[in-house]
Design a protein around this motif. Structure first.
Motif, short mmCIF file in Angstrom:
data_model
loop_
_atom_site.label_atom_id
_atom_site.label_comp_id
_atom_site.label_asym_id
_atom_site.label_seq_id
_atom_site.Cartn_x
_atom_site.Cartn_y
_atom_site.Cartn_z
N GLU A 58 -6.03 1.50 30.11
CA GLU A 58 -5.73 0.99 28.78
C GLU A 58 -6.33 -0.42 28.74
OE1 GLU A 58 -3.21 -1.68 30.66
OE2 GLU A 58 -3.50 0.41 31.17
N ASN A 65 1.07 -8.43 23.95
CA ASN A 65 1.03 -7.92 22.58
C ASN A 65 2.41 -7.37 22.21
OD1 ASN A 65 0.61 -6.51 20.17
ND2 ASN A 65 -1.43 -5.81 20.77
N ASP A 67 3.48 -5.82 19.79
CA ASP A 67 3.50 -4.52 19.13
C ASP A 67 3.27 -3.37 20.11
OD1 ASP A 67 4.03 -5.44 16.56
OD2 ASP A 67 1.92 -5.88 16.18
N PRO A 96 -9.54 -9.62 17.00
CA PRO A 96 -9.82 -8.31 16.43
C PRO A 96 -11.33 -8.09 16.29
CG PRO A 96 -8.04 -9.37 15.25
CD PRO A 96 -8.59 -10.40 16.19
N SER A 102 -11.54 -0.75 18.72
CA SER A 102 -10.57 -0.58 17.64
C SER A 102 -9.16 -0.53 18.22
CB SER A 102 -10.85 0.70 16.85
OG SER A 102 -10.79 1.84 17.70
N ASP A 103 -8.19 -1.06 17.48
CA ASP A 103 -6.80 -1.09 17.97
C ASP A 103 -6.72 -1.71 19.36
OD1 ASP A 103 -5.86 0.18 15.62
OD2 ASP A 103 -6.40 2.13 16.46
N ASN A 104 -7.40 -2.80 19.53
CA ASN A 104 -7.48 -3.49 20.82
C ASN A 104 -6.14 -4.12 21.16
OD1 ASN A 104 -8.12 -5.07 23.02
ND2 ASN A 104 -9.81 -6.17 22.04
N THR A 105 -5.52 -3.68 22.25
CA THR A 105 -4.21 -4.23 22.61
C THR A 105 -4.29 -5.67 23.08
OG1 THR A 105 -4.30 -3.42 24.90
CG2 THR A 105 -3.39 -1.93 23.22
N LYS A 109 -2.06 -8.57 16.48
CA LYS A 109 -2.07 -8.94 15.07
C LYS A 109 -1.49 -10.35 14.90
CE LYS A 109 -1.63 -4.15 13.50
NZ LYS A 109 -0.77 -3.15 12.80
#
Length: 271
Positions: A58, A65, A67, A96, A102-105, A109
């Protein structure tokens, strides 16, 4: 004369005995941390058994993060019979879109990045929030870090905690708490390529203090090992002298804690 007192024994001695047992259990040292197998160093010895560490990749943002649902992630790892995770400590983050992921942990955000250091009330960090105070510790971060390692350990998963990472591009350095723009301490007024070479005494002290704090906080866990730096060979921005220095700081901190945790070094990536 019949007494009104119950003939049942008082529960107080049993409660007291139970509390003593709990205290004794808490005082007992946990299992010896994962180490190289004494008979064959190509294997590890973990919880009394020869072990090979196997994982999937991962992108390392499980702790930093907010989230990231690490309990669900660790449950998935264990369900697939994987026993290693590698995660970054929070001294490095991405933006980002970095590397087209994409959706890089590693690129939380807005407002969802958590670091070893707390935010101050002083505005002006590159992400639009308060600057970091590198002379204080973020209790919420260390609670999350320890819970992550604890949850991993409950599932038999080893955590390789990567302490540092070179700043590949300006966008990573622009966001780093170690960049003077993003902290109230004036530490890190230098180029991104100079962050890991021992030339700046104030920055070196911040890095040393972070290492010592993390090692102290995780000293009681048997399922953690410390990686000095991710891809230190990238662009020749991390010096061998700096790596040896950080290794010595880890070793000193581990010795002070009375627990021999492994130190790992990233030496190659396909070449």
């Amino acid at each position: 004369m019949i007494s009104g007192r119950s003939s049942r024994p008082s529960p107080e001695p049993m409660i007291r005995a139970f509390c003593l047992l709990v205290l004794a259990a808490c005082a007992m040292p946990s299992a010896e941390p994962i180490r190289l197998h004494p008979d064959n160093p190509r294997y590890f010895l973990f919880r009394g058994k020869p072990t090979v560490l196997i994982t999937s990749g991962e992108h390392y943002g499980a702790v930093l993060n907010l989230d990231f649902d690490y309990k669900r992630y660790l449950k998935t790892l264990a369900g697939d019979r994987l026993n290693l995770t590698r995660t970054f400590a929070g001294s490095y983050r991405e933006a980002p879109g970095s590397f087209g992921i994409s959706d890089n942990t590693l690129a939380p955000k807005p407002g969802r990045f958590i670091a070893p250091w707390p935010r101050a009330s002083t505005p002006g960090a590159a992400d639009g929030l308060g600057k970091f105070d590198l002379h204080r510790w973020n209790g919420d971060y260390f609670a999350r870090l320890k819970d992550f390692v604890r949850e991993a350990g409950a599932r038999g998963i080893v955590v390789e905690l990567t302490l540092f990472c070179p700043f590949y591009r300006e966008e990573m350095w622009d966001l780093s708490p170690m960049n003077s723009r993003n902290n109230v301490n004036g530490v890190g007024a230098l180029k991104r390529t100079e962050a890991f070479n021992l030339k700046d005494a104030a920055l070196r002290q911040v890095q040393d203090d972070m290492v010592r704090k993390i090692v102290a906080e995780l000293s009681g866990f048997d399922n953690v090992m410390y990686e000095i730096c991710n891809e230190p060979y990238a662009f020749n921005t991390v010096t061998a002298e700096w790596e040896r220095h950080i290794a010595a700081v880890i070793a000193e901190a581990v010795s002070a804690a009375g627990r021999r945790h492994l130190i790992t070094q990233n030496v190659a990536n396909g070449s």
